[in-house]
Motif scaffolding. Structure first.
Motif, mmCIF file in Angstrom:
data_model
loop_
_atom_site.group_PDB
_atom_site.id
_atom_site.type_symbol
_atom_site.label_atom_id
_atom_site.label_comp_id
_atom_site.label_asym_id
_atom_site.label_seq_id
_atom_site.Cartn_x
_atom_site.Cartn_y
_atom_site.Cartn_z
ATOM 1 N N CYS A 60 0.813 -1.205 0.000
ATOM 2 C CA CYS A 60 0.000 0.000 0.000
ATOM 3 C C CYS A 60 0.852 1.263 0.000
ATOM 4 N N LEU A 61 1.975 1.241 0.747
ATOM 5 C CA LEU A 61 2.808 2.422 0.874
ATOM 6 C C LEU A 61 4.012 2.384 -0.052
ATOM 7 N N ALA A 62 4.185 1.239 -0.735
ATOM 8 C CA ALA A 62 5.313 1.120 -1.642
ATOM 9 C C ALA A 62 4.904 1.540 -3.045
ATOM 10 N N ALA A 63 5.887 1.576 -3.926
ATOM 11 C CA ALA A 63 5.593 1.913 -5.320
ATOM 12 C C ALA A 63 4.682 0.855 -5.909
ATOM 13 N N PRO A 64 3.633 1.243 -6.627
ATOM 14 C CA PRO A 64 2.689 0.268 -7.176
ATOM 15 C C PRO A 64 3.320 -0.580 -8.269
ATOM 16 N N THR A 65 2.803 -1.790 -8.387
ATOM 17 C CA THR A 65 3.261 -2.687 -9.443
ATOM 18 C C THR A 65 2.363 -2.554 -10.644
ATOM 19 N N ALA A 66 2.749 -3.191 -11.728
ATOM 20 C CA ALA A 66 1.949 -3.115 -12.953
ATOM 21 C C ALA A 66 0.600 -3.773 -12.744
ATOM 22 N N PRO A 67 -0.472 -3.218 -13.305
ATOM 23 C CA PRO A 67 -1.807 -3.803 -13.138
ATOM 24 C C PRO A 67 -1.909 -5.152 -13.813
ATOM 25 N N SER A 68 -2.712 -6.004 -13.219
ATOM 26 C CA SER A 68 -2.916 -7.325 -13.812
ATOM 27 C C SER A 68 -4.086 -7.285 -14.770
ATOM 28 N N LYS A 69 -4.000 -8.054 -15.852
ATOM 29 C CA LYS A 69 -5.120 -8.165 -16.782
ATOM 30 C C LYS A 69 -6.034 -9.278 -16.316
ATOM 31 N N PHE A 70 -7.347 -8.989 -16.284
ATOM 32 C CA PHE A 70 -8.258 -10.031 -15.836
ATOM 33 C C PHE A 70 -8.720 -10.841 -17.035
ATOM 34 N N ASN A 71 -8.994 -12.084 -16.781
ATOM 35 C CA ASN A 71 -9.418 -13.015 -17.823
ATOM 36 C C ASN A 71 -10.930 -13.031 -17.907
ATOM 37 N N PHE A 72 -11.472 -12.797 -19.101
ATOM 38 C CA PHE A 72 -12.924 -12.747 -19.274
ATOM 39 C C PHE A 72 -13.575 -14.097 -19.015
ATOM 40 N N VAL A 112 -7.257 -0.613 -5.265
ATOM 41 C CA VAL A 112 -6.982 -1.297 -6.522
ATOM 42 C C VAL A 112 -7.498 -2.728 -6.461
ATOM 43 N N GLN A 113 -7.305 -3.358 -5.316
ATOM 44 C CA GLN A 113 -7.790 -4.727 -5.126
ATOM 45 C C GLN A 113 -9.304 -4.791 -5.299
ATOM 46 N N ALA A 114 -10.017 -3.803 -4.767
ATOM 47 C CA ALA A 114 -11.480 -3.772 -4.886
ATOM 48 C C ALA A 114 -11.905 -3.600 -6.342
ATOM 49 N N ILE A 115 -11.223 -2.725 -7.082
ATOM 50 C CA ILE A 115 -11.552 -2.529 -8.494
ATOM 51 C C ILE A 115 -11.314 -3.813 -9.276
ATOM 52 N N GLU A 116 -10.178 -4.462 -9.023
ATOM 53 C CA GLU A 116 -9.863 -5.688 -9.761
ATOM 54 C C GLU A 116 -10.834 -6.813 -9.424
ATOM 55 N N PHE A 117 -11.304 -6.849 -8.171
ATOM 56 C CA PHE A 117 -12.289 -7.870 -7.815
ATOM 57 C C PHE A 117 -13.601 -7.617 -8.548
ATOM 58 N N ALA A 118 -14.008 -6.342 -8.637
ATOM 59 C CA ALA A 118 -15.232 -6.000 -9.377
ATOM 60 C C ALA A 118 -15.073 -6.335 -10.856
ATOM 61 N N GLU A 119 -13.918 -6.017 -11.441
ATOM 62 C CA GLU A 119 -13.670 -6.353 -12.843
ATOM 63 C C GLU A 119 -13.745 -7.859 -13.067
ATOM 64 N N GLN A 120 -13.327 -8.580 -12.057
ATOM 65 C CA GLN A 120 -13.300 -10.044 -12.124
ATOM 66 C C GLN A 120 -14.698 -10.636 -12.040
#
Length: 648
Positions: free
Chosen positions: A261-273, A294-302
């Motif tokens: 959370c406090l470190a530099a962010p990593t590259a976003p993961s692509k979600f599989n349709f 970011v975790q919440a957004i990726e879970f919603a995308e998933q």
């Protein structure tokens, strides 16, 4: 005479808005007026002006109606007080301005000068909106550093427009809005789910800014700004999913999560349709590499692409023999059925009839036809699960104890759908209850159990060659199936062909899909050319499968008759109905052609697109050939115009 407390509160709330606008020299909002039960004001940008009207009720702030001159038909019913309503309108217009997307939000577009001084908003006290950082003067509550890091992580990984933060001056509460891009949904899915592909889904979290990730879990709301909450198709299901996720994850501060959370962010993961619900992979919690938000957004995308594969109540994966269908629905668990029908999750009959009465008319006709068949134990599937209105603890219609005659009676006791469109709901309900208290709940089930998307085609979008006014758009493939179809189409190409089946079969087809019936109990006509879905480019062949030319009494509708019907007939008048579907077919090597009879062994390579109904012995032109250049062009024109309308 001293005003009553209700009037005092309304006047106080109106004054809060007016005084704050004057204090901040907010010149875009003008002409504030409050009289009787209505508060109005204007928003101006250049030469354009939009008037807003807030109508309050006796139980203010409950049942408050909000409308605007820019979209008079879109009326919001809310329980928010006037300052919060104004707060939301102004925030939506600022968000519009920030994104440069005029007309996307319910409010008018904001100024284009980027003046951050106008970012002060209102709640029942003072409220400020922050898209970035704000200097602290010593009196304001400091934002939690981890929240700052998580917000920045969202901007870095998902884009600057993927999150916003509203802080309420003097209060510890903050409102975090996460904007989830849903443009990846195909047009058919978005249409069926009631989602605007061009507009992000907003996941709103209300929490403490000083106790971020440590205090009580946030309250979650899910909506699209341009749609009323009760008209947003995914609202209830996705809100429940995200509330459970947020509650479970809120205080799970693993060492990996804290550091990230406090470190530099990593590259976003692509979600599989393409998620497989059998393994619950859609429910796998993403790693917190970019922070909680970011975790919440990726879970919603998933979760969003496969919502149709899970029960809208318990969120357990559906178990379908023929695979998932298009529209989300409830599972067969009794507790879920009770919740679905009694807690307001199910669409109201009045709303559906108001927007699609002719579709309801068709669904009822299909149910009647299935029940009248001597094969009803096979094709009236599913059987209704309907809660008893006089005893909400039991089922009046129960698949474990099938009473076909009782279902027939309740359907027969329904008034004509056309009559229902012309009668106030309360009056119609009383009238129906006097005749049969199960008729209205059964009608509700017939509507909500339909897991395909059907819409009446307007006259200018109909195929004239089909010679019937009863033409419908029919989409039944799940997002996963449409994705498989799209990939195959890119490889092999596609064409159009008819599928004929008796009207009695369509009650089941709309809920279970168009399947390979060969060598199953659903088979009626045999499988002389092998197992698969039987289709034909010639209308006369598919008409014969649907029974239109089975007794020699049917006649093709003349062009004059067809025009007269189109101009005058809206509802079905007859029980003698025949039908035919127009499907899009993958031209793969697996497609077996035996003259004009084609067999598609892979049901994933056949997708319904349009549906045509004929009544009273009428039939369409038996000489239609989808492979003729002129006919094929007409079909493509309708398909293209539908896609353009969806994107608009």
């Amino acid at each position: 005479m001293r005003m009553c407390s209700r009037q005092e509160r309304i006047q106080k709330d109106v004054d809060v808005v007016i005084q704050r606008c004057k204090a901040e020299n907010e010149g875009r909002f003008t002409d504030f007026r409050y009289a009787d039960t209505t508060f109005t004001f204007m928003y101006s940008q250049g030469s354009k002006g939009i008037s807003y009207s807030v109508n309050v009720s006796d139980d203010y702030p409950d049942n408050t109606y909000v409308s605007n001159s820019d979209n008079a038909d879109d009326v919001l019913i809310t329980s928010d007080p006037i300052p919060v309503i104004f707060h939301r309108i102004a925030a939506e217009m600022r968000l519009n301005n920030d994104r440069g997307e005029s007309g996307q939000c319910r409010g008018a577009p904001g100024d284009s000068d980027g003046d951050n001084d106008s970012d002060e908003m209102y709640s029942e006290g003072e409220c400020e909106y922050y898209g970035g950082h704000e200097e602290n003067d010593g009196d304001e509550i400091l934002i939690h550093p981890q929240l700052e890091a998580d917000l920045q992580s969202v901007r870095d990984l998902k884009g600057p427009d993927a999150v916003s933060l509203r802080e309420y001056g003097g209060f510890d509460d903050v409102e975090i809005a996460l904007f989830v891009d849903v443009s990846f949904l195909d047009e058919e899915t978005a249409l069926a789910w009631g989602v605007l592909r061009r507009e992000p889904v907003t996941i709103q979290l209300n929490c403490s800014q000083t106790q971020y990730m440590n205090g009580a879990a946030p309250k979650v709301d899910v909506y699209q700004v341009s749609k009323l909450k009760d008209r947003f198709g995914l609202g209830h299901q996705l809100k429940k999913i995200m509330q459970v996720f947020v509650t479970e994850q809120w205080q799970q501060e693993s060492s990996e999560g804290k550091a990230a959370c406090l470190a530099a962010p990593t590259a976003p993961s692509k979600f599989n349709f393409n998620f497989d619900p059998k393994f619950n992979s859609a429910k796998v919690v993403p790693k917190r590499n970019g922070g909680f938000l970011v975790q919440a957004i990726e879970f919603a995308e998933q979760r969003i692409p496969v919502l149709n594969e899970f029960c809208v109540i318990c969120d357990e994966p559906h178990v379908f023999i023929n695979g998932p269908m298009l529209r989300p629905y409830v599972c067969e668990g009794e507790l879920c059925i009770f919740a679905f029908q009694t807690l307001g999750v199910m669409n109201k009959v009045t709303d559906v009839i108001a927007t699609g009465a002719q579709v309801v008319d068709l669904l009822v006709s299909m149910a009647r036809a299935a029940l009248a068949s001597n094969r009803r134990d096979v094709i009236f599937d599913p059987y209704p699960s309907v809660v008893d209105p006089q005893n909400p603890q039991k089922l009046a219609f129960d698949p474990k104890n099938k009473e076909y005659d009782r279902v027939i009676k309740s359907l027969e006791n329904l008034p004509r759908i056309e009559e229902m469109t012309q009668t106030p709901h309360s009056e119609m309900k009383d009238k129906m209850d006097m005749v049969d208290k199960l008729s209205l709940p059964l009608l509700q089930w017939v509507i909500s159990s339909n897991r395909s998307y059907i819409a009446k085609l307007p006259a200018n979008k109909q195929l004239d060659v089909m010679q019937t006014p009863h033409q419908f758009l029919l989409l039944s493939s799940s997002p996963a199936k449409e994705n498989i179809f799209r990939v195959a189409k890119e490889k092999y190409g596609s064409t159009f062909a008819f599928h004929g089946s008796h009207i009695e079969n369509w009650h089941s087809i709309l809920r279970n899909g168009l399947v390979v019936a060969s060598n199953t109990k659903l088979q009626v006509n045999g499988a002389v050319h092998g197992s698969g879905v039987y289709i034909s480019p010639l209308s006369t062949i598919s008409f014969s499968y649907s029974g239109i030319y089975s007794n020699g009494q049917q006649k093709a509708t003349s062009k004059d008759e067809s025009t007269a019907q189109k101009n005058g007939k809206r509802f079905l008048r007859s029980r003698n109905l025949k039908c035919i579907a127009l499907c899009e077919i993958i031209k793969s090597p697996d497609l077996h052609k035996h003259g004009d009879i084609w067999v598609a062994p892979n049901a994933d390579h056949v997708c319904t697109r349009f549906f045509f109904i004929y009544e009273d012995g009428q039939g369409g032109d038996p000489q239609i050939n989808t492979q003729k250049s002129e006919t094929y062009k007409k079909i493509l024109q309708i398909v293209t115009s539908r896609h353009q309308a969806t994107k608009a």
